[in-house]
Scaffold this motif. Structure first.
Motif, PDB file in Angstrom:
ATOM      1  N   THR A  89      51.141  -8.086  23.406  1.00  0.00           N
ATOM      2  CA  THR A  89      49.734  -8.900  23.447  1.00  0.00           C
ATOM      3  C   THR A  89      49.480  -9.053  24.769  1.00  0.00           C
ATOM      4  O   THR A  89      50.471  -9.591  25.741  1.00  0.00           O
ATOM      5  N   SER A  90      48.277  -9.512  25.318  1.00  0.00           N
ATOM      6  CA  SER A  90      47.848 -10.057  26.494  1.00  0.00           C
ATOM      7  C   SER A  90      46.955 -11.399  26.064  1.00  0.00           C
ATOM      8  O   SER A  90      46.219 -11.923  27.046  1.00  0.00           O
ATOM      9  N   VAL A 117      55.826  -8.563  25.048  1.00  0.00           N
ATOM     10  CA  VAL A 117      55.485  -7.779  26.182  1.00  0.00           C
ATOM     11  C   VAL A 117      54.021  -7.636  26.618  1.00  0.00           C
ATOM     12  O   VAL A 117      53.243  -7.491  25.476  1.00  0.00           O
ATOM     13  N   ASN A 118      53.787  -7.579  27.857  1.00  0.00           N
ATOM     14  CA  ASN A 118      52.323  -7.566  28.362  1.00  0.00           C
ATOM     15  C   ASN A 118      52.006  -6.583  29.389  1.00  0.00           C
ATOM     16  O   ASN A 118      52.383  -6.845  30.364  1.00  0.00           O
ATOM     17  N   ALA A 119      51.531  -5.503  28.546  1.00  0.00           N
ATOM     18  CA  ALA A 119      51.050  -4.427  29.593  1.00  0.00           C
ATOM     19  C   ALA A 119      49.622  -4.027  29.218  1.00  0.00           C
ATOM     20  O   ALA A 119      49.187  -3.053  29.316  1.00  0.00           O
ATOM     21  N   VAL A 120      49.052  -5.284  28.804  1.00  0.00           N
ATOM     22  CA  VAL A 120      47.494  -5.173  28.385  1.00  0.00           C
ATOM     23  C   VAL A 120      47.359  -4.088  27.322  1.00  0.00           C
ATOM     24  O   VAL A 120      48.112  -4.212  26.422  1.00  0.00           O
ATOM     25  N   ALA A 316      49.060   7.613  22.839  1.00  0.00           N
ATOM     26  CA  ALA A 316      48.565   7.483  24.402  1.00  0.00           C
ATOM     27  C   ALA A 316      47.615   6.208  24.488  1.00  0.00           C
ATOM     28  O   ALA A 316      46.749   5.867  23.765  1.00  0.00           O
ATOM     29  N   ALA A 317      47.951   5.324  25.687  1.00  0.00           N
ATOM     30  CA  ALA A 317      47.378   4.279  25.702  1.00  0.00           C
ATOM     31  C   ALA A 317      47.349   3.868  27.275  1.00  0.00           C
ATOM     32  O   ALA A 317      48.065   4.284  28.004  1.00  0.00           O
ATOM     33  N   PHE A 318      46.344   3.239  27.773  1.00  0.00           N
ATOM     34  CA  PHE A 318      45.974   2.882  29.139  1.00  0.00           C
ATOM     35  C   PHE A 318      45.492   1.413  29.097  1.00  0.00           C
ATOM     36  O   PHE A 318      44.664   0.981  28.284  1.00  0.00           O
ATOM     37  N   GLY A 319      45.646   0.767  30.131  1.00  0.00           N
ATOM     38  CA  GLY A 319      45.312  -0.830  30.297  1.00  0.00           C
ATOM     39  C   GLY A 319      45.529  -1.307  31.610  1.00  0.00           C
ATOM     40  O   GLY A 319      45.875  -0.716  32.518  1.00  0.00           O
ATOM     41  N   GLY A 320      45.353  -2.532  31.471  1.00  0.00           N
ATOM     42  CA  GLY A 320      45.541  -3.327  32.847  1.00  0.00           C
ATOM     43  C   GLY A 320      46.932  -3.237  33.576  1.00  0.00           C
ATOM     44  O   GLY A 320      47.968  -2.922  33.016  1.00  0.00           O
ATOM     45  N   GLY A 321      46.740  -3.266  34.969  1.00  0.00           N
ATOM     46  CA  GLY A 321      48.102  -3.087  35.592  1.00  0.00           C
ATOM     47  C   GLY A 321      48.025  -2.322  36.861  1.00  0.00           C
ATOM     48  O   GLY A 321      48.452  -2.741  37.786  1.00  0.00           O
TER      49      GLY A 321
END
Length: 337
Positions: A89-90, A117-120, A316-321
């Motif tokens: 979670t973010s 875990v925070n990987a947005v 598959a996922a993509f996010g902030g970072g």
């Protein structure tokens, strides 16, 4: 970059799925009025028609615990059988303690290691990899949950029309040797960390040092730059996971991506090469639910009976970072708890 391939003697796979969406349905007319855009514009730009918002008394842990219980029920195991609990979670309940600790308490799984875990929006894939890496023949609970309605600026049309709230969960456990998690791949491109952010509220800019109406309290996103990043990186991520898994595009029968923006995903789809795969999208109904979007879509596909034993399922996922994660799974094969 981190890449891991599942190895004998025991294969780990997904043995249960669950999800939970808040009861309140929010239409484009409502968010569009606040953001100053028409309903037609929202659908044309994003593909989103409705999303769910958490009630005033609901926090991320409430949604996460409900999704978690649904996944445990689907797997047919009890909370006490878990070896670990990870919540991606973010939008945590609090800066501390970990939201996973609250979920653990709600489930009655006292003593089970629990952490966040925070990987947005990529968080679920990062958590899935972390959980699987430590399992041998037990069970782990991985949850993706976010309440973005609390951090978006309702007047910002770039973000307000996209996001909703929700939670999805899976139980990992032992599966037959020719099933389960085949490979995972994770990347973070930290030079792009400013593309997506909530500037205030951390040690860099504490909330106490800014006025309550400071726009830095809200989620911000450079939409054009994010689209360019995803257009370039998502096809590369698909090719990389297939190479690591020694698999072909034809072996992927189901593609479950982060539900970021329906229009963007449709535009990128031809470049992925997954011509035999069914692309599972729920973004039109639920919007972008952050780290929850992949497990929510996975649960809906599973409960609809679309996933058959032996099917190749690519997440598959993509996010902030900016971060990007993928996992290839040979579906089914759960061993009796």
């Amino acid at each position: 970059m981190s890449t891991r391939t599942a190895a004998p003697p025991t294969r780990i796979g997904i043995v249960g799925t669950g999800s939970h969406l808040p009861a309140t349905v929010v239409g484009n007319d409502e968010v569009g009025a606040r953001a100053g855009v028409e309903e037609e514009w929202i659908v044309r730009k994003t593909g989103v028609r409705t999303r769910r918002y958490a009630a005033a008394h609901e926090a991320t842990s409430d949604l996460a615990a409900a999704a978690a219980q649904a996944a445990l029920d689907d797997a047919g195991i009890l909370p006490g059988q878990l070896e670990q609990i990870i919540v991606a979670t973010s939008t945590p309940d609090h800066p501390q303690p970990a939201t996973a600790a609250i979920v653990q308490h709600r489930l009655g799984a006292d003593g089970v290691p629990a952490y966040d875990v925070n990987a947005v929006c990529s968080g679920f894939l990062f958590a899935l990899d972390a959980a699987a890496a430590r399992l041998r023949d037990g069970y782990a609970l991985v949850v993706g949950a976010d309440v973005y309605s609390r951090i978006i600026d309702p007047a910002d049309r770039r973000t307000a029309v996209l996001f909703g709230d929700g939670a999805g969960a899976v139980v990992l456990g032992p599966v037959a040797e020719d099933h389960g998690l085949v490979a995972t791949s994770l990347r973070t491109h930290g030079m792009h960390h400013r593309m997506i952010e909530v500037p205030n509220g951390g040690s860099r800019t504490p909330s106490r040092d800014v006025p309550p109406d400071d726009p830095g309290q809200y989620f911000t996103m450079d939409g054009r730059a994010v689209r360019e990043f995803v257009t370039e990186q998502l096809p590369l991520a698909v090719k990389e996971i297939l190479r690591k898994a020694d698999a072909t595009e034809e072996e992927v029968r189901h593609f479950i991506p982060h539900q970021a923006n329906g229009r963007m995903l449709r535009d990128i789809e031809p470049s992925l090469g997954l011509t035999r795969a069914r692309h599972h999208l729920v973004v039109d109904e639920f919007g972008n639910t952050g780290a929850a979007s992949v497990p929510i879509a996975l649960d809906y596909a599973n409960r609809a009976g679309h996933l058959r034993p032996g099917d190749g399922v690519l997440l598959a996922a993509f996010g902030g970072g900016m971060s990007i994660g993928s996992a290839l799974i040979k579906w089914g094969g759960a061993l009796t708890p």
